[in-house]
Design an enzyme around this catalytic site. Sequence first.
Site, PDB file in Angstrom:
ATOM      1  N   GLU A  17       0.836  -1.206   0.000  1.00 65.57           N
ATOM      2  CA  GLU A  17       0.000   0.000   0.000  1.00 65.57           C
ATOM      3  C   GLU A  17       0.872   1.257   0.000  1.00 65.57           C
ATOM      4  O   GLU A  17       1.880   1.317   0.699  1.00 65.57           O
ATOM      5  CB  GLU A  17      -0.883  -0.002   1.244  1.00 65.57           C
ATOM      6  CG  GLU A  17      -1.839   1.187   1.283  1.00 65.57           C
ATOM      7  CD  GLU A  17      -3.041   0.887   2.148  1.00 65.57           C
ATOM      8  OE1 GLU A  17      -3.761  -0.079   1.824  1.00 65.57           O
ATOM      9  OE2 GLU A  17      -3.239   1.602   3.129  1.00 65.57           O
ATOM     10  N   ALA A  51      -6.993   9.171   3.338  1.00 60.50           N
ATOM     11  CA  ALA A  51      -6.936   8.501   4.644  1.00 60.50           C
ATOM     12  C   ALA A  51      -6.077   9.311   5.613  1.00 60.50           C
ATOM     13  O   ALA A  51      -5.110   9.946   5.206  1.00 60.50           O
ATOM     14  CB  ALA A  51      -6.372   7.095   4.501  1.00 60.50           C
ATOM     15  N   HIS A  76      -8.097   3.372  -3.966  1.00 63.86           N
ATOM     16  CA  HIS A  76      -9.111   3.480  -2.919  1.00 63.86           C
ATOM     17  C   HIS A  76     -10.033   4.648  -3.279  1.00 63.86           C
ATOM     18  O   HIS A  76      -9.604   5.625  -3.895  1.00 63.86           O
ATOM     19  CB  HIS A  76      -8.465   3.786  -1.564  1.00 63.86           C
ATOM     20  CG  HIS A  76      -7.608   2.673  -1.025  1.00 63.86           C
ATOM     21  ND1 HIS A  76      -7.330   2.526   0.311  1.00 63.86           N
ATOM     22  CD2 HIS A  76      -6.975   1.645  -1.645  1.00 63.86           C
ATOM     23  CE1 HIS A  76      -6.567   1.465   0.498  1.00 63.86           C
ATOM     24  NE2 HIS A  76      -6.323   0.913  -0.677  1.00 63.86           N
ATOM     25  N   ALA A 123     -20.673   2.159   2.805  1.00 59.29           N
ATOM     26  CA  ALA A 123     -19.876   1.802   1.630  1.00 59.29           C
ATOM     27  C   ALA A 123     -20.677   1.019   0.586  1.00 59.29           C
ATOM     28  O   ALA A 123     -20.398   1.113  -0.610  1.00 59.29           O
ATOM     29  CB  ALA A 123     -18.653   0.999   2.070  1.00 59.29           C
ATOM     30  N   HIS A 147     -15.578  -3.335  13.365  1.00 59.95           N
ATOM     31  CA  HIS A 147     -15.434  -1.889  13.105  1.00 59.95           C
ATOM     32  C   HIS A 147     -15.753  -1.118  14.391  1.00 59.95           C
ATOM     33  O   HIS A 147     -16.727  -1.441  15.085  1.00 59.95           O
ATOM     34  CB  HIS A 147     -16.382  -1.477  11.968  1.00 59.95           C
ATOM     35  CG  HIS A 147     -16.197  -0.050  11.565  1.00 59.95           C
ATOM     36  ND1 HIS A 147     -16.982   0.959  12.068  1.00 59.95           N
ATOM     37  CD2 HIS A 147     -15.291   0.540  10.745  1.00 59.95           C
ATOM     38  CE1 HIS A 147     -16.580   2.114  11.541  1.00 59.95           C
ATOM     39  NE2 HIS A 147     -15.559   1.884  10.731  1.00 59.95           N
ATOM     40  N   LYS A 163     -22.833  -5.713   2.179  1.00 57.73           N
ATOM     41  CA  LYS A 163     -21.898  -4.993   1.287  1.00 57.73           C
ATOM     42  C   LYS A 163     -21.366  -5.925   0.201  1.00 57.73           C
ATOM     43  O   LYS A 163     -21.333  -5.564  -0.973  1.00 57.73           O
ATOM     44  CB  LYS A 163     -20.754  -4.404   2.136  1.00 57.73           C
ATOM     45  CG  LYS A 163     -19.712  -3.658   1.343  1.00 57.73           C
ATOM     46  CD  LYS A 163     -18.860  -2.739   2.206  1.00 57.73           C
ATOM     47  CE  LYS A 163     -17.903  -3.453   3.124  1.00 57.73           C
ATOM     48  NZ  LYS A 163     -17.042  -2.519   3.876  1.00 57.73           N
TER      49      LYS A 163
HETATM   50  C1  FAD Z   1      -8.270  -2.145   3.989  1.00 55.43           C
HETATM   51  C2  FAD Z   1      -8.716  -0.760   4.398  1.00 55.43           C
HETATM   52  C3  FAD Z   1      -8.363   0.347   3.619  1.00 55.43           C
HETATM   53  C4  FAD Z   1      -8.786   1.622   3.969  1.00 55.43           C
HETATM   54  N1  FAD Z   1      -8.419   2.687   3.187  1.00 55.43           N
HETATM   55  C5  FAD Z   1      -8.908   3.925   3.459  1.00 55.43           C
HETATM   56  C6  FAD Z   1      -8.635   5.038   2.589  1.00 55.43           C
HETATM   57  O1  FAD Z   1      -7.885   4.925   1.611  1.00 55.43           O
HETATM   58  N2  FAD Z   1      -9.197   6.236   2.889  1.00 55.43           N
HETATM   59  C7  FAD Z   1     -10.017   6.411   3.982  1.00 55.43           C
HETATM   60  O2  FAD Z   1     -10.512   7.520   4.191  1.00 55.43           O
HETATM   61  N3  FAD Z   1     -10.276   5.385   4.822  1.00 55.43           N
HETATM   62  C8  FAD Z   1      -9.760   4.149   4.590  1.00 55.43           C
HETATM   63  N4  FAD Z   1     -10.056   3.097   5.423  1.00 55.43           N
HETATM   64  C9  FAD Z   1     -10.843   3.351   6.657  1.00 55.43           C
HETATM   65  C10 FAD Z   1     -12.368   3.276   6.434  1.00 55.43           C
HETATM   66  O3  FAD Z   1     -12.795   4.302   5.568  1.00 55.43           O
HETATM   67  C11 FAD Z   1     -13.020   3.439   7.815  1.00 55.43           C
HETATM   68  O4  FAD Z   1     -12.712   2.328   8.629  1.00 55.43           O
HETATM   69  C12 FAD Z   1     -14.513   3.739   7.830  1.00 55.43           C
HETATM   70  O5  FAD Z   1     -14.857   4.139   9.153  1.00 55.43           O
HETATM   71  C13 FAD Z   1     -15.415   2.572   7.441  1.00 55.43           C
HETATM   72  O6  FAD Z   1     -15.350   2.336   6.113  1.00 55.43           O
HETATM   73  P1  FAD Z   1     -16.043   1.021   5.468  1.00 55.43           P
HETATM   74  O7  FAD Z   1     -15.874   1.141   4.025  1.00 55.43           O
HETATM   75  O8  FAD Z   1     -15.593  -0.185   6.159  1.00 55.43           O
HETATM   76  O9  FAD Z   1     -17.595   1.347   5.858  1.00 55.43           O
HETATM   77  P2  FAD Z   1     -18.912   0.487   5.901  1.00 55.43           P
HETATM   78  O10 FAD Z   1     -18.756  -0.839   5.289  1.00 55.43           O
HETATM   79  O11 FAD Z   1     -19.998   1.374   5.400  1.00 55.43           O
HETATM   80  O12 FAD Z   1     -19.109   0.272   7.485  1.00 55.43           O
HETATM   81  C14 FAD Z   1     -19.038   1.374   8.374  1.00 55.43           C
HETATM   82  C15 FAD Z   1     -19.846   1.080   9.635  1.00 55.43           C
HETATM   83  O13 FAD Z   1     -21.234   1.064   9.319  1.00 55.43           O
HETATM   84  C16 FAD Z   1     -21.820  -0.198   9.634  1.00 55.43           C
HETATM   85  N5  FAD Z   1     -22.725  -0.515   8.532  1.00 55.43           N
HETATM   86  C17 FAD Z   1     -22.365  -0.925   7.283  1.00 55.43           C
HETATM   87  N6  FAD Z   1     -23.460  -1.119   6.530  1.00 55.43           N
HETATM   88  C18 FAD Z   1     -24.539  -0.819   7.295  1.00 55.43           C
HETATM   89  C19 FAD Z   1     -25.938  -0.833   7.077  1.00 55.43           C
HETATM   90  N7  FAD Z   1     -26.447  -1.233   5.913  1.00 55.43           N
HETATM   91  N8  FAD Z   1     -26.775  -0.445   8.100  1.00 55.43           N
HETATM   92  C20 FAD Z   1     -26.251  -0.081   9.303  1.00 55.43           C
HETATM   93  N9  FAD Z   1     -24.904  -0.064   9.573  1.00 55.43           N
HETATM   94  C21 FAD Z   1     -24.081  -0.425   8.585  1.00 55.43           C
HETATM   95  C22 FAD Z   1     -20.656  -1.170   9.751  1.00 55.43           C
HETATM   96  O14 FAD Z   1     -20.966  -2.238  10.646  1.00 55.43           O
HETATM   97  C23 FAD Z   1     -19.539  -0.259  10.270  1.00 55.43           C
HETATM   98  O15 FAD Z   1     -19.649  -0.107  11.670  1.00 55.43           O
HETATM   99  C24 FAD Z   1      -9.603   1.811   5.128  1.00 55.43           C
HETATM  100  C25 FAD Z   1      -9.931   0.702   5.924  1.00 55.43           C
HETATM  101  C26 FAD Z   1      -9.496  -0.568   5.576  1.00 55.43           C
HETATM  102  C27 FAD Z   1      -9.848  -1.743   6.450  1.00 55.43           C
END
Ligand code: FAD
Length: 286
Positions: A17, A51, A76, A123, A147, A163
Site C-alpha cells: 500500500e 486517509a 481506494h 460503503a 469496526h 456490502k
Molecule cells: C483495507 C482498508 C483500507 C482503507 N483505506 C482507506 C482510505 O484509503 N481512505 C479512507 O478515508 N479510509 C480508509 N479506510 C478506513 C475506512 O474508511 C473506515 O474504517 C470507515 O470508518 C469505514 O469504512 P467502510 O468502508 O468499512 O464502511 P462500511 O462498510 O460502510 O461500514 C461502516 C460502519 O457502518 C456499519 N454498517 C455498514 N453497513 C450498514 C448498514 N447497511 N446499516 C447499518 N450499519 C451499517 C458497519 O458495521 C460499520 O460499523 C480503510 C480501511 C481498511 C480496512
Amino acid sequence: MKIIDIINGPIPSLSFEVFPPKSSDKYESVSRAVAEIAKLSPSYMSVTYGAGGGTSDYTARIAQEVSTYGVTSLAHLSCISSTKEQVSSQLDCLKRLGIENILALRGDIPKDFNKSELEFKYAYELVDQIKNAGDFCIGGACYPETHPESENAEKDLEYLKIKVDHGCNFLTTQMFFDNDIFYRFIEKATKKGISVPIVAGIMPITAYSQIERMVMISGNELPRNFMDLISKYQNDPVSLRKVGIEYAIKQARNIYENGFNAVHIYSMNKYDVAKEIQDNLKDLIK
Ligand SMILES: Cc1cc2nc3c(=O)[nH]c(=O)nc-3n(C[C@H](O)[C@H](O)[C@H](O)COP(=O)(O)OP(=O)(O)OC[C@H]3O[C@@H](n4cnc5c(N)ncnc54)[C@H](O)[C@@H]3O)c2cc1C
C-alpha cells in the site's frame, strides 16, 4: 488486470500500500517511492484516498503511475464526504486512466457534518454506484476485530455480508497483530455466507510512534506479546524497526502456510520495508 484474477491465480499474492502526497511539493518524493516499490513487481499496489487527513486529489494519478511500471493498481475511493456527482466524476477519471480496480470505502465520518446532507451513509451505496459505472473489480474493507462504530461483531458481519452482496469481488482486512483473530474472523465470515476472497492486511511497525495511531485507527488494543516485544525496544529505534518487520514477516508467513494466499502489506511508501518483507517471503510467493 483485475485483482480478483490475481488473488484467485496460482501464485500467492503479496501486495503493498502507498499513500498519495498531501501537497504538490511532496509529489516528486512520493512518485519516486512509488517507482521504487513498483520495481519490486508486487502482485498489485493499492493507493489510499484521503486517509488519515490526507488528500484524495492525487490518488488516481499515483494509481496510474503504478500501472506505467506494469504493476496492477488498486485505487481506494471513499464516499462519506462526497456527492454522487463527485463520485461519478472520480469514476470517469479512473476509467479514463485505465484503472480497473477500486477499493470502495465509506471513509471516516467528518467531525462537523450534517447527517441529513450526506448523500452516502455506507460503503455498500458506493459499491452500487461503482457497479453501475462500468466493469470495475470492486474491493471492500472488513474488520477482524469489528469496526469501532459497530454495536457488535455479529451486526458488523451482517452488514459486511450486505456490502459483499451488493457487488464486492474481494475484501481486505484492517490490520491485526494476532493471526488467530484473522482465522476466527474467516471462519465466522464463511459461516455467514461470505465467500469472496479475504486479503489479510498486515502493518509492519517500524517506529514506536506508530503504536498510538494504530490503536486509534483500529480501535483495538495490541496483543500483549506484541506490546511486550515492542516496548522492550522503545528507546532503541534500530532494534525496534528490526523486530517490527520480523513480526510482520512472521505473521505473513504463518498466513500463507495456513493456506491463505493473499497478504497485503501496509508499507506506507517505505521501499526498504517492502523489499525486506518481500525478500523474506520469496520462497512462498514465487
Ligand atoms: C483495507 C482498508 C483500507 C482503507 N483505506 C482507506 C482510505 O484509503 N481512505 C479512507 O478515508 N479510509 C480508509 N479506510 C478506513 C475506512 O474508511 C473506515 O474504517 C470507515 O470508518 C469505514 O469504512 P467502510 O468502508 O468499512 O464502511 P462500511 O462498510 O460502510 O461500514 C461502516 C460502519 O457502518 C456499519 N454498517 C455498514 N453497513 C450498514 C448498514 N447497511 N446499516 C447499518 N450499519 C451499517 C458497519 O458495521 C460499520 O460499523 C480503510 C480501511 C481498511 C480496512
